[in-house]
Write a protein that holds these residues in place. Structure first.
Motif, PDB file in Angstrom:
ATOM      1  N   ALA A   1     -24.419   8.241  11.423  1.00  0.00           N
ATOM      2  CA  ALA A   1     -24.603   9.530  10.746  1.00  0.00           C
ATOM      3  C   ALA A   1     -23.344  10.389  10.831  1.00  0.00           C
ATOM      4  O   ALA A   1     -22.945  11.017   9.846  1.00  0.00           O
TER       5      ALA A   1
ATOM      6  N   SER B   1     -21.129  11.349   7.551  1.00  0.00           N
ATOM      7  CA  SER B   1     -21.037  12.770   7.233  1.00  0.00           C
ATOM      8  C   SER B   1     -19.607  13.287   7.330  1.00  0.00           C
ATOM      9  O   SER B   1     -19.237  14.236   6.624  1.00  0.00           O
TER      10      SER B   1
ATOM     11  N   THR C   1     -28.161  12.238   7.560  1.00  0.00           N
ATOM     12  CA  THR C   1     -26.878  12.429   6.893  1.00  0.00           C
ATOM     13  C   THR C   1     -26.820  13.731   6.102  1.00  0.00           C
ATOM     14  O   THR C   1     -25.758  14.354   5.994  1.00  0.00           O
TER      15      THR C   1
ATOM     16  N   THR D   1     -23.913  16.265   6.837  1.00  0.00           N
ATOM     17  CA  THR D   1     -22.950  16.570   5.778  1.00  0.00           C
ATOM     18  C   THR D   1     -22.802  18.080   5.592  1.00  0.00           C
ATOM     19  O   THR D   1     -21.688  18.597   5.421  1.00  0.00           O
TER      20      THR D   1
END
Length: 282
Positions: free
Chosen positions: A91, A95, A157, A161
């Motif tokens: 993740a 990201s 994610t 992000t």
């Protein structure tokens, strides 16, 4: 608009605050104290209704010994590590790249794509239970650690992000422009210029995601069954039999399951708090 600092209030209110604070703290910690107390009680105390009294006998080593040596708890703990660590790595890595693309490059649809990542965080995960389970069964990922890792990465994610994009957006854009003037490739700008500046965000996000995934119970129950793939949060329920629940062993198992995230928090407390307040002050 803002509350007055306690040091600037009247002496009467300061004494009231100091008297109420331990009481509120005790009430807040009461469930944890209860679980810790239950973990050293014999099973007979629950049968006899001795829920809040002192233990009739202290079974600390007996209960925790059964958890470690007479159950699948060690396997559940290993499963949690094998699920949580790859999820955090995956993740955070994804990201970082998506955050770099959305935070640095200006292209048509940038904002729309960013909103798609954000929108995923507002979908109640309960309504995704049936379709996600069906997808995992169709893809052969049901009751596997790989399946749980992939779905956790997919669900985390979006938040990651959002976190990374906002952090990168706040970095001095002149650094990237100067690197481009020098003719440095874009991937080298990301690796050698931006990524070193992201270390505080990477550390804070890793601690946050580790805590989220380790403590996850919902998807652990939906996507796994049995000790081969279940993490510790779902494995604790294995102490329940058909007709009775071993509350003393479940309590001991809960304390054991809580130790890794608690240890992670105290080791990385500075980064954890930084992750909660990142971007609050410019």
């Amino acid at each position: 608009m803002f509350p007055t600092p306690i040091e600037k209030t009247s002496r009467t209110w300061q004494l009231t605050y100091q008297g109420l604070l331990p009481i509120v703290l005790l009430i807040w910690l009461l469930p944890l104290i209860a679980v810790a107390t239950f973990s050293i009680k014999p099973s007979a105390d629950f049968t006899n209704g001795n829920y809040w009294g002192l233990p009739t006998s202290f079974e600390l080593f007996t209960n925790y010994g059964k958890v470690f040596f007479e159950s699948d708890m060690p396997r559940y703990m290993i499963n949690s590590v094998l699920i949580t660590v790859p999820t955090v790595i995956g993740a955070v890595a994804l990201s970082s790249m998506t955050g770099f693309a959305l935070g640095v490059y200006r292209f048509k649809g940038n904002l729309a794509i960013f909103f798609l990542f954000i929108a995923g965080n507002f979908v109640p995960f309960q309504i995704l239970m049936v379709p996600v389970r069906d997808i995992s069964v169709n893809l052969g990922l049901y009751d596997t650690k790989v399946g749980l890792v992939l779905f956790h990465i997919a669900f985390q994610t979006g938040f990651c992000t959002l976190f990374m994009r906002n952090f990168i957006k706040a970095l001095p854009y002149e650094l990237i422009e100067a690197a481009r003037v020098e003719g440095i490739a874009e991937w080298r700008i990301f690796w050698f210029v931006v990524l070193p500046l992201m270390k505080p965000a990477l550390a804070a996000l890793s601690v946050l995601i580790f805590t989220f995934i380790w403590n996850d119970y919902f998807w652990a129950v939906v996507l796994t069954q049995g000790p081969d793939a279940q993490p510790v949060t779902a494995g604790i329920t294995s102490f329940n039999s058909q007709y009775r629940a071993a509350y003393h062993l479940m309590s001991a198992g809960s304390i054991v399951a809580a130790l890794p995230p608690v240890a992670m928090f105290f080791l990385m407390q500075k980064h954890f708090i930084a992750g909660l307040t990142l971007g609050a002050v410019k």
